[in-house]
Design a protein around this motif. Structure first.
Motif, PDB file in Angstrom:
ATOM      1  N   PRO A  39     -53.378  34.282  12.215  1.00 25.82           N
ATOM      2  CA  PRO A  39     -52.733  34.433  13.520  1.00 25.82           C
ATOM      3  C   PRO A  39     -51.356  35.084  13.404  1.00 25.82           C
ATOM      4  N   GLN A  40     -50.906  35.681  14.502  1.00 23.46           N
ATOM      5  CA  GLN A  40     -49.554  36.210  14.612  1.00 23.46           C
ATOM      6  C   GLN A  40     -48.695  35.110  15.231  1.00 23.46           C
ATOM      7  N   VAL A  41     -47.552  34.848  14.636  1.00 26.40           N
ATOM      8  CA  VAL A  41     -46.674  33.782  15.128  1.00 26.40           C
ATOM      9  C   VAL A  41     -45.324  34.378  15.485  1.00 26.40           C
ATOM     10  N   ILE A  42     -44.877  34.094  16.690  1.00 29.99           N
ATOM     11  CA  ILE A  42     -43.561  34.532  17.158  1.00 29.99           C
ATOM     12  C   ILE A  42     -42.699  33.278  17.264  1.00 29.99           C
ATOM     13  N   GLY A  43     -41.655  33.216  16.453  1.00 36.17           N
ATOM     14  CA  GLY A  43     -40.761  32.064  16.482  1.00 36.17           C
ATOM     15  C   GLY A  43     -39.860  32.086  17.700  1.00 36.17           C
ATOM     16  N   LEU A  44     -39.615  30.926  18.256  1.00 36.50           N
ATOM     17  CA  LEU A  44     -38.747  30.779  19.423  1.00 36.50           C
ATOM     18  C   LEU A  44     -37.733  29.676  19.160  1.00 36.50           C
ATOM     19  N   SER A  45     -36.595  29.763  19.798  1.00 35.03           N
ATOM     20  CA  SER A  45     -35.647  28.650  19.774  1.00 35.03           C
ATOM     21  C   SER A  45     -34.767  28.745  21.010  1.00 35.03           C
ATOM     22  N   GLY A  46     -34.282  27.624  21.415  1.00 33.71           N
ATOM     23  CA  GLY A  46     -33.388  27.561  22.561  1.00 33.71           C
ATOM     24  C   GLY A  46     -32.462  26.382  22.395  1.00 33.71           C
ATOM     25  N   LYS A  47     -31.345  26.441  23.054  1.00 34.68           N
ATOM     26  CA  LYS A  47     -30.393  25.342  22.985  1.00 34.68           C
ATOM     27  C   LYS A  47     -30.253  24.743  24.372  1.00 34.68           C
ATOM     28  N   GLY A  48     -30.540  23.456  24.466  1.00 38.12           N
ATOM     29  CA  GLY A  48     -30.401  22.752  25.734  1.00 38.12           C
ATOM     30  C   GLY A  48     -28.963  22.317  25.943  1.00 38.12           C
ATOM     31  N   ALA A  49     -28.575  22.222  27.175  1.00 36.93           N
ATOM     32  CA  ALA A  49     -27.232  21.762  27.502  1.00 36.93           C
ATOM     33  C   ALA A  49     -27.289  20.974  28.799  1.00 36.93           C
TER      34      ALA A  49
END
Length: 164
Positions: A39-49
């Motif tokens: 599979p192709q994997v696209i990493g994601l990240s976010g910062k909650g506030a």
């Protein structure tokens, strides 16, 4: 099915839980296909506030005689957003806890808070039984929650106390 050389577009939304506070949240999009590299994997990240910050960040009441009301604890609510978007439309206490006062004439919590603006609430504890008791004060943010105390987008101040 996507033909060879074709493309598709999809959208990703990021909605961290408000009650969890500021934190980083990892994620990924996994695309499974017939290619040998699947599979192709696209990493994601976010910062909650948090849109609001509480001081203190939680309240614990010491031993309190059953059926009597504690002295109020003053909690300061601060808008941490860059814009005056925090229109607090509802403040709800659960269990043996109550909101004894909502702000002052100059800093009401039922108002739009400017960036870094503050307001105060007074929280009290009236235990109905002995032992450890937990509860919360929930602050609704308009228009996301609009007077719904169970709204997932509410900011929550955790409370605890001990009935004696």
């Amino acid at each position: 099915m996507l033909p060879p050389g074709g493309q598709c577009i999809f959208a990703v939304w990021f909605a961290p839980p408000l009650a969890a506070g500021p934190a980083s949240y990892p994620g990924a999009i996994t695309i499974v296909d017939s290619d040998a590299s699947s599979p192709q994997v696209i990493g994601l990240s976010g910062k909650g506030a948090l849109e609001v910050l509480f001081s203190p960040h939680a309240v614990h009441f010491p031993l309190q005689k059953v059926g009597t009301t504690s002295a109020p604890v003053i909690v300061t609510v601060t808008n941490t957003m860059q814009t005056p978007e925090n229109l607090i439309t509802g403040i709800f206490a659960t269990g043996d806890f109550a909101v004894a006062g909502v702000g002052t004439k100059t800093t009401p919590c039922f108002d739009q808070l400017i960036f870094s603006g503050t307001c105060t609430v007074a929280v009290t504890f009236t235990p109905t039984r002995t032992g450890a008791i937990t509860g919360a004060v929930t602050f609704n943010d308009y228009p996301l929650c609009n007077f719904d105390p169970s709204c997932a987008e509410s900011a929550v101040l955790n409370l605890s106390g001990t009935g004696d």
